[in-house]
Scaffold this active site. Structure first.
Site, PDB file in Angstrom:
ATOM      1  N   SER A 113       0.794  -1.230   0.000  1.00 23.43           N
ATOM      2  CA  SER A 113       0.000   0.000   0.000  1.00 23.43           C
ATOM      3  C   SER A 113       0.827   1.280   0.000  1.00 23.43           C
ATOM      4  O   SER A 113       0.274   2.363  -0.120  1.00 23.43           O
ATOM      5  CB  SER A 113      -0.946   0.029   1.206  1.00 23.43           C
ATOM      6  OG  SER A 113      -0.240   0.343   2.386  1.00 23.43           O
ATOM      7  N   LYS A 151       0.943   4.255   7.189  1.00 22.42           N
ATOM      8  CA  LYS A 151       0.198   5.050   6.215  1.00 22.42           C
ATOM      9  C   LYS A 151       0.696   6.492   6.231  1.00 22.42           C
ATOM     10  O   LYS A 151       1.399   6.918   7.140  1.00 22.42           O
ATOM     11  CB  LYS A 151      -1.310   5.047   6.548  1.00 22.42           C
ATOM     12  CG  LYS A 151      -1.975   3.691   6.444  1.00 22.42           C
ATOM     13  CD  LYS A 151      -2.100   3.230   5.015  1.00 22.42           C
ATOM     14  CE  LYS A 151      -2.678   1.847   4.899  1.00 22.42           C
ATOM     15  NZ  LYS A 151      -1.721   0.782   5.097  1.00 22.42           N
TER      16      LYS A 151
END
Length: 196
Positions: A113, A151
């Site tokens: 990701s 993230k």
């Protein structure tokens, strides 16, 4: 003299301190008094500094040997969040000349990701513990269920008051994000050590 100078520099690079007269004598197959005589002569020639039994060398003084210990704590999900686990695999000494002062810990990247931030499977991530997150920082964060993930911090949504954690792989995840009521930041990415 040149052989001794090479030995002194190699010894300093490997051990972080200068060799003793005994070390030099043993390495060159001479008695201590002969090694001492050479050191005095090398000092007079300006090859090294030798005073009061201490060797000084301008070239080795440029080498920085300060290190910051950092624990490698396993993997961090770069995809779906996972339950947080802290397993110390090993302790790594990070040179402060490259990484600065900590405190740090290391995580191994797992998942896809964060590819748009050049974080790939297997990369080692140097995380600064206790750092305040700013918008745009890559963070290790927990959601409400104590699951951790890596993230990009997108700030606080003005309407909902939620913290936004963004995926960084548009090709796979588009504009997907995770929203949490409170940002529980366990650290901010400082450096990436590439696996390949």
């Amino acid at each position: 003299m040149n052989m001794m100078l090479e030995y002194i520099r190699a010894y300093y690079t490997e051990h972080g301190h200068m060799p003793s007269v005994g070390d030099i004598a043993k390495a060159h197959g001479v008695v201590r008094s002969t090694a001492y005589t050479y050191l005095v002569a090398m000092d007079k020639e300006g090859l090294i500094g030798y005073k009061d039994g201490r060797i000084a060398d301008n070239a080795t003084e440029l080498i920085k040997h300060e290190h910051e210990p950092a624990a490698l704590l396993g993997s961090i999900a770069c995809g779906s969040p996972e339950l947080e686990e802290e397993n110390v695999e090993c302790i790594v000494n990070l040179p402060t000349a490259v990484f600065g002062k900590g405190p740090f810990y290391l995580l191994r990247a797992s998942g896809d990701s964060m590819l748009d931030e050049d974080i790939c499977e297997g990369d080692l991530l140097v995380i600064r513990r206790g750092a305040d997150a700013s918008v745009g920082d890559i963070v290790v964060a927990l959601d409400g269920q104590n699951e951790n993930t890596l993230k990009k911090y997108g700030g606080i949504d003005e309407d909902s008051g939620e913290a936004v954690l963004k995926y960084c792989n548009k090709a796979v995840y588009g504009d997907r994000e995770i929203r949490v009521k409170e940002l529980k930041c366990q650290g901010v990415l400082s450096h990436i050590i590439k696996s390949r």
